[in-house]
Design an enzyme around this catalytic site. Structure first.
Site, short mmCIF file in Angstrom:
data_model
loop_
_atom_site.label_atom_id
_atom_site.label_comp_id
_atom_site.label_asym_id
_atom_site.label_seq_id
_atom_site.Cartn_x
_atom_site.Cartn_y
_atom_site.Cartn_z
N ASP A 1 -12.47 4.81 0.36
CA ASP A 1 -11.77 3.64 -0.15
C ASP A 1 -12.73 2.72 -0.89
O ASP A 1 -13.88 2.54 -0.47
CB ASP A 1 -11.17 2.89 1.05
CG ASP A 1 -10.34 1.69 0.64
OD1 ASP A 1 -9.22 1.91 0.15
OD2 ASP A 1 -10.80 0.54 0.81
N GLU B 1 -12.31 6.65 -4.29
CA GLU B 1 -11.35 5.83 -5.00
C GLU B 1 -12.09 4.93 -5.99
O GLU B 1 -12.70 3.92 -5.61
CB GLU B 1 -10.54 4.95 -4.04
CG GLU B 1 -9.38 4.27 -4.75
CD GLU B 1 -9.17 2.82 -4.35
OE1 GLU B 1 -8.15 2.25 -4.78
OE2 GLU B 1 -10.02 2.25 -3.64
C1 QV4 Z 1 -5.66 -12.87 0.07
C2 QV4 Z 1 -5.64 -13.28 -1.40
C3 QV4 Z 1 -7.02 -13.15 -2.02
C4 QV4 Z 1 -8.02 -13.97 -1.23
C5 QV4 Z 1 -7.97 -13.54 0.23
C6 QV4 Z 1 -8.97 -14.33 1.04
O1 QV4 Z 1 -4.72 -12.46 -2.12
O2 QV4 Z 1 -7.01 -13.57 -3.38
O3 QV4 Z 1 -9.32 -13.74 -1.75
O4 QV4 Z 1 -6.64 -13.64 0.76
O5 QV4 Z 1 -8.39 -15.22 1.90
C7 QV4 Z 1 -4.36 -8.04 1.90
C8 QV4 Z 1 -3.40 -8.99 1.21
C9 QV4 Z 1 -4.16 -9.92 0.28
C10 QV4 Z 1 -5.20 -10.70 1.08
C11 QV4 Z 1 -6.12 -9.69 1.76
C12 QV4 Z 1 -7.15 -10.37 2.65
O6 QV4 Z 1 -2.46 -8.23 0.45
O7 QV4 Z 1 -3.25 -10.81 -0.34
O8 QV4 Z 1 -5.99 -11.49 0.16
O9 QV4 Z 1 -5.33 -8.80 2.59
O10 QV4 Z 1 -6.55 -10.95 3.75
C13 QV4 Z 1 -4.98 -2.97 0.65
C14 QV4 Z 1 -3.88 -3.77 -0.04
C15 QV4 Z 1 -4.27 -5.21 -0.20
C16 QV4 Z 1 -4.69 -5.79 1.13
C17 QV4 Z 1 -5.90 -4.98 1.59
C18 QV4 Z 1 -6.49 -5.46 2.89
O11 QV4 Z 1 -3.63 -3.20 -1.31
O12 QV4 Z 1 -3.14 -5.94 -0.69
O13 QV4 Z 1 -5.01 -7.17 0.98
O14 QV4 Z 1 -5.47 -3.62 1.79
O15 QV4 Z 1 -5.53 -5.47 3.89
C19 QV4 Z 1 -8.80 -2.82 -6.65
C20 QV4 Z 1 -9.92 -2.05 -5.98
C21 QV4 Z 1 -9.40 -0.87 -5.19
C22 QV4 Z 1 -8.27 -1.29 -4.24
C23 QV4 Z 1 -7.18 -1.96 -5.08
C24 QV4 Z 1 -6.05 -2.46 -4.22
O16 QV4 Z 1 -10.87 -1.60 -6.93
O17 QV4 Z 1 -10.47 -0.33 -4.44
O18 QV4 Z 1 -7.75 -3.10 -5.75
N1 QV4 Z 1 -7.71 -0.14 -3.50
C25 QV4 Z 1 -8.12 0.16 -2.12
C26 QV4 Z 1 -6.96 0.66 -1.29
C27 QV4 Z 1 -6.01 -0.46 -1.01
C28 QV4 Z 1 -6.72 -1.48 -0.14
C29 QV4 Z 1 -8.12 -1.68 -0.47
C30 QV4 Z 1 -8.76 -0.94 -1.42
C31 QV4 Z 1 -8.90 -2.57 0.39
O19 QV4 Z 1 -6.35 1.76 -1.90
O20 QV4 Z 1 -4.83 -0.03 -0.40
O21 QV4 Z 1 -6.04 -2.76 -0.26
O22 QV4 Z 1 -9.34 -1.76 1.47
O23 QV4 Z 1 -8.30 -2.11 -7.73
#
Ligand code: QV4
Length: 474
Positions: A188, A225
């Site tokens: 990831d 990823e």
């Molecule tokens: C929130 C705000 C942020 C703020 C943060 C801090 O939105 O702006 O900085 O609070 O207080 C969840 C929430 C998100 C929240 C975050 C932290 O949706 O709103 O931030 O938690 O509390 C998954 C989901 C995310 C989720 C995250 C952690 O998609 O929504 O965030 O898990 O639970 C880029 C990257 C790529 C990534 C992609 C999504 O390059 O690597 O974005 N993809 C991978 C996974 C994805 C996962 C993550 C990475 C993180 O495939 O599923 O994100 O592990 O493109």
């Protein structure tokens, strides 16, 4: 570490997103093995924070490396890996090496009962403390390497993979999974880690466990990823030699084409001709668990006819390391997986045709999709030959003399004699039906001595694809 260690002629991975380990074990034995699936990508296995409403994404916020999540515990995980390996289905784990959880106030308790204080960067279950993380900063410029790799992706505490301690804990975690019999890992957020650090970690891992049937000296399969739409400062090319890389351009372009924004005739040069990675380095998919939730070009289960056509093309055209998505129904980004009143994930239930009914979509159980997994196995090691198109959105091609695929994405019928390249005989179209006890429940095509057959795909047919192969001969 590009070899996925597939068994026999198998060659498709399915992502059983958010499934429980006991259900996956059962699915390997009753469905995936018999249908010729090569492997399963499973959701993160290590302990995570508990977020209100239990969104799927809480699993991307680790608390420790204890193997307890809503999918099950270590014993259930180990049992699943063994039972899947026993029927020739490999397990690949989604691993979070980039970060721990985001900010949660005070002391939190994870899915395995471990306490942590995320705001203080304190994760005693590992243990990690503030010194194991990069200083907190926000990613505002995605073309600034420092920010992408050293700041916090959506506020998730960013581990410092150049530190010996962090490296040793990550390697220990991955080695534990290897010991339990997994075949490899989806890494990831790989783009958010320096490739040199990943190289150190990957090359330090143990060989795969010979007690699970892997040959001596087998290296874990790695797919990373890295989202690279082209022209990014941190590019897929920095990672592709370390392991395979998710090819997001494939997902976008195939969505575009089957949504009708690009004529299918252009697919003749599909693959590196479209600027994609070399086939053996590209992990390919129509949609993944993230981009299926975004609006835009990417197709998902909500557009079933186009989705099935795109998947048929994906699995019929010899490019990439294929993964198919198996989803649960969602309305918005945060929809949790099917769960009961106690917030336990529920098991999938099936109707008499084997389709899932209780909130799980199970695309992999759609006949049009699992039949193409069988097609891909049947035509393995053959080339594309005999390409035909109507200059627009009707195409067909052969895979050597073993398989034939035709697609109609025009608003008028495809009805004509086409070269199937198959030996003379009658073949069952595995899209509109199945070959059961020697008779075909869908369309049949009679192929003459010259390899030609009459192909009909009406514009209002239920499916816009027809697929024939040598293992489905009437
Ligand atoms: C929130 C705000 C942020 C703020 C943060 C801090 O939105 O702006 O900085 O609070 O207080 C969840 C929430 C998100 C929240 C975050 C932290 O949706 O709103 O931030 O938690 O509390 C998954 C989901 C995310 C989720 C995250 C952690 O998609 O929504 O965030 O898990 O639970 C880029 C990257 C790529 C990534 C992609 C999504 O390059 O690597 O974005 N993809 C991978 C996974 C994805 C996962 C993550 C990475 C993180 O495939 O599923 O994100 O592990 O493109």
């Amino acid at each position: 570490q590009h070899n996925p260690h597939w068994w026999g002629n198998r060659n498709t991975i399915v992502h059983l997103f958010e499934w429980k380990w006991s259900d996956i074990a059962q699915e390997c034995e009753s469905f995936l093995g018999p249908r010729g699936f090569a492997g399963v990508q499973v959701s993160p296995v290590n302990e995570n924070i508990i977020a209100a409403g239990r969104p799927w994404w809480e699993r991307y916020q680790p608390i420790s490396y204890k193997l307890t999540t809503r999918s099950g515990n270590e014993e259930e995980f180990g049992d699943m890996v063994r039972r899947c390996n026993d029927v020739g289905v490999r397990i690949y784990v989604d691993v979070l090496l980039n970060h721990m959880s985001g900010d949660f106030d005070g002391v939190v308790v994870g899915t395995g009962g471990t306490e942590a204080e995320p705001r203080m960067k304190s994760f005693p279950g590992v243990p990690y403390s503030a010194q194991d993380f990069h200083p907190t900063c926000e990613i505002t410029d995605w073309n600034d390497r420092f920010q992408v790799q050293q700041c916090e992706l959506v506020g998730l505490k960013d581990l410092d993979q150049s530190s010996d301690w962090v490296r040793s804990k990550l390697i220990e975690f991955l080695d534990h999974l290897i010991e339990l019999g997994v075949a490899g890992f989806r890494v990831d957020a790989a783009k958010h880690m320096a490739s040199e650090d990943l190289e150190y970690i990957y090359s330090s891992l143990s060989n795969l466990n010979i007690d699970h049937g892997f040959p001596h000296n087998s290296r874990p399969f790695i797919f990373q990823e890295v989202i690279d739409h082209g022209h990014e400062t941190v590019s897929r090319d920095e990672y592709k030699d370390l392991g395979a890389v998710t090819e997001f351009r494939f997902s976008e372009e195939i969505g575009n084409a089957f949504r009708g924004n690009n004529a299918l005739k252009w697919l003749q040069s599909w693959g590196t001709g479209w600027g994609f990675l070399p086939s053996g380095q590209a992990l390919t998919f129509v949609d993944n668990h993230d981009n299926q939730r975004d609006a835009g070009a990417v197709l998902n289960y909500k557009s079933p006819k186009q989705y099935k056509m795109a998947t048929a093309f994906h699995l019929a055209y010899p490019y990439g390391i294929s993964r198919v998505m198996s989803s649960f129904a969602f309305d918005d980004h945060d929809t949790p997986p099917p769960q009961d009143a106690q917030e336990r994930i529920v098991s999938p239930e099936f109707d008499e045709d084997g389709a899932c009914v209780n909130g799980w979509i199970c695309e992999h159980r759609w006949r049009q999709i699992y039949a193409m997994v069988g097609f891909k196995n049947a035509v393995r090691d053959t080339e594309v030959t005999g390409w035909w198109d109507n200059g627009d959105n009707q195409i067909s091609f052969c895979r050597g003399n073993k398989g034939f695929l035709a697609i109609n994405n025009n608003l008028y019928d495809l009805s004509q004699d086409l070269n199937t390249c198959l030996p003379e005989g009658t073949y069952c179209d595995v899209i509109s039906g199945s070959l059961i006890d020697g008779s075909c429940t869908g369309k049949s095509v009679t192929v003459n001595e010259q390899g030609y057959g009459y192909i009909h795909i009406g514009s209002d047919d239920f499916d816009g694809v027809l697929a024939l192969h040598v293992d489905a001969r009437v």
